[in-house]
Design a protein around this motif. Structure first.
Motif, mmCIF file in Angstrom:
data_model
loop_
_atom_site.group_PDB
_atom_site.id
_atom_site.type_symbol
_atom_site.label_atom_id
_atom_site.label_comp_id
_atom_site.label_asym_id
_atom_site.label_seq_id
_atom_site.Cartn_x
_atom_site.Cartn_y
_atom_site.Cartn_z
ATOM 1 N N LEU A 114 0.755 -1.176 0.091
ATOM 2 C CA LEU A 114 -0.140 0.025 0.220
ATOM 3 C C LEU A 114 1.002 1.198 -0.013
ATOM 4 O O LEU A 114 0.470 2.310 -0.754
ATOM 5 C CB LEU A 114 -0.909 0.039 1.163
ATOM 6 C CG LEU A 114 -2.177 -0.899 1.078
ATOM 7 C CD1 LEU A 114 -2.777 -1.099 2.335
ATOM 8 C CD2 LEU A 114 -3.092 -0.529 0.052
ATOM 9 N N VAL A 115 1.836 1.251 0.609
ATOM 10 C CA VAL A 115 2.765 2.422 1.035
ATOM 11 C C VAL A 115 3.690 2.525 -0.544
ATOM 12 O O VAL A 115 3.718 3.760 -0.884
ATOM 13 C CB VAL A 115 3.713 2.347 2.255
ATOM 14 C CG1 VAL A 115 4.801 3.445 2.025
ATOM 15 C CG2 VAL A 115 3.036 2.513 3.436
ATOM 16 N N PRO A 119 -2.282 6.492 -3.881
ATOM 17 C CA PRO A 119 -3.775 6.087 -3.970
ATOM 18 C C PRO A 119 -4.185 6.870 -5.441
ATOM 19 O O PRO A 119 -3.635 7.726 -5.766
ATOM 20 C CB PRO A 119 -4.180 6.719 -2.893
ATOM 21 C CG PRO A 119 -3.235 7.524 -2.489
ATOM 22 C CD PRO A 119 -1.806 7.042 -2.832
ATOM 23 N N PRO A 120 -5.236 6.200 -5.754
ATOM 24 C CA PRO A 120 -5.952 6.845 -7.284
ATOM 25 C C PRO A 120 -6.550 7.964 -6.692
ATOM 26 O O PRO A 120 -6.675 8.528 -5.734
ATOM 27 C CB PRO A 120 -6.810 5.817 -7.567
ATOM 28 C CG PRO A 120 -7.038 5.053 -6.464
ATOM 29 C CD PRO A 120 -5.803 4.880 -5.582
ATOM 30 N N ALA A 125 -14.544 0.910 -7.009
ATOM 31 C CA ALA A 125 -15.507 0.436 -6.364
ATOM 32 C C ALA A 125 -15.409 -0.886 -5.999
ATOM 33 O O ALA A 125 -15.904 -1.545 -4.896
ATOM 34 C CB ALA A 125 -16.777 0.026 -7.634
ATOM 35 N N ASP A 126 -14.215 -1.563 -6.352
ATOM 36 C CA ASP A 126 -13.725 -2.845 -5.693
ATOM 37 C C ASP A 126 -12.880 -2.622 -4.399
ATOM 38 O O ASP A 126 -12.344 -3.668 -4.153
ATOM 39 C CB ASP A 126 -13.285 -3.906 -6.789
ATOM 40 C CG ASP A 126 -11.886 -3.262 -7.414
ATOM 41 O OD1 ASP A 126 -11.495 -2.142 -7.066
ATOM 42 O OD2 ASP A 126 -11.317 -3.942 -8.315
ATOM 43 N N LEU A 127 -12.637 -1.416 -4.215
ATOM 44 C CA LEU A 127 -11.574 -1.206 -3.098
ATOM 45 C C LEU A 127 -10.142 -1.595 -3.336
ATOM 46 O O LEU A 127 -9.362 -1.832 -2.394
ATOM 47 C CB LEU A 127 -12.363 -1.761 -1.805
ATOM 48 C CG LEU A 127 -13.722 -1.009 -1.338
ATOM 49 C CD1 LEU A 127 -14.053 -1.608 0.052
ATOM 50 C CD2 LEU A 127 -13.270 0.472 -1.284
ATOM 51 N N THR A 128 -9.970 -2.055 -4.514
ATOM 52 C CA THR A 128 -8.414 -2.424 -4.733
ATOM 53 C C THR A 128 -7.482 -1.200 -4.484
ATOM 54 O O THR A 128 -6.277 -1.653 -4.493
ATOM 55 C CB THR A 128 -8.229 -2.985 -6.170
ATOM 56 O OG1 THR A 128 -8.650 -2.018 -7.106
ATOM 57 C CG2 THR A 128 -8.848 -4.355 -6.332
ATOM 58 N N CYS A 129 -8.079 -0.157 -4.384
ATOM 59 C CA CYS A 129 -7.131 1.047 -3.944
ATOM 60 C C CYS A 129 -6.715 1.028 -2.578
ATOM 61 O O CYS A 129 -5.681 1.577 -1.953
ATOM 62 C CB CYS A 129 -8.013 2.362 -4.232
ATOM 63 S SG CYS A 129 -9.643 2.526 -3.426
ATOM 64 N N SER A 134 -2.242 -8.686 -5.997
ATOM 65 C CA SER A 134 -0.839 -9.552 -6.488
ATOM 66 C C SER A 134 -1.263 -10.340 -7.740
ATOM 67 O O SER A 134 -2.280 -11.075 -7.266
ATOM 68 C CB SER A 134 -0.664 -10.176 -5.223
ATOM 69 O OG SER A 134 0.708 -10.989 -5.774
ATOM 70 N N ALA A 135 -0.517 -10.444 -8.629
ATOM 71 C CA ALA A 135 -1.002 -10.945 -9.929
ATOM 72 C C ALA A 135 -2.503 -10.924 -10.222
ATOM 73 O O ALA A 135 -3.106 -11.639 -10.628
ATOM 74 C CB ALA A 135 -0.614 -12.562 -9.589
ATOM 75 N N GLY A 136 -3.090 -9.572 -10.155
ATOM 76 C CA GLY A 136 -4.378 -9.268 -10.665
ATOM 77 C C GLY A 136 -5.565 -9.907 -9.752
ATOM 78 O O GLY A 136 -6.554 -9.500 -9.889
#
Length: 150
Positions: A114-115, A119-120, A125-129, A134-136
């Motif tokens: 994360l560090v 951040p975008p 919506a999927d909170l991948t931020c 890892s590997a999609g």
């Protein structure tokens, strides 16, 4: 003695004394004419033993298995059984520490990921931020289930 006096003598709430009665660690006491529980010194000694065993981390089931030995006639056997139970508990604690250390390592990996990424501008919506991939696929954090009972 009344339940409040018994409980206070072992440093427990009265609700715990009632629970120990329900699960069979303490025998049901006699009752006064007005229906109050009436405990004797044997109950006080047994409750103190149970309270001390619980504070050492022994389960109610382990204490139940220990009570017949502890009954005052074979101190050597009771002593050895307590030693055995403490050794089992130490193994459980060591296993749990190892599990928590592994989980801490996983968390550190996620924190680093994360560090490392900015951040975008807006949350996805999927909170991948907030949950790195890892590997999609989202990074899986898993605290292993506790070891099976011995």
């Amino acid at each position: 003695m009344r339940i409040s006096e018994l409980a206070a003598s072992a440093g427990l709430p009265a609700t715990t004394v009632r629970y120990y009665e329900r699960v069979g660690l303490l025998a049901p006491p006699g009752r006064t004419a007005s229906g109050y529980r009436d405990y004797d010194q044997d109950a006080a000694a047994r409750l103190l033993f149970i309270a001390r065993a619980r504070r050492m981390g022994l389960t109610c089931e382990q204490i139940t298995s220990l009570l017949p030995i502890w009954a005052g006639t074979n101190c050597g056997a009771a002593h050895q059984r307590v030693v055995d139970l403490i050794e089992e508990k130490q193994e459980d604690v060591a296993d749990r520490i190892a599990e928590l250390e592994q989980f801490a390592d996983q968390l550190e990996g996620v924190r680093r990921a994360l560090v490392a990424e900015s951040p975008p501008p807006a949350c996805r919506a999927d909170l991948t931020c907030c949950v790195p991939e890892s590997a999609g696929v989202p990074v899986v954090l898993e605290l292993r289930p506790r070891s099976a009972a011995r």
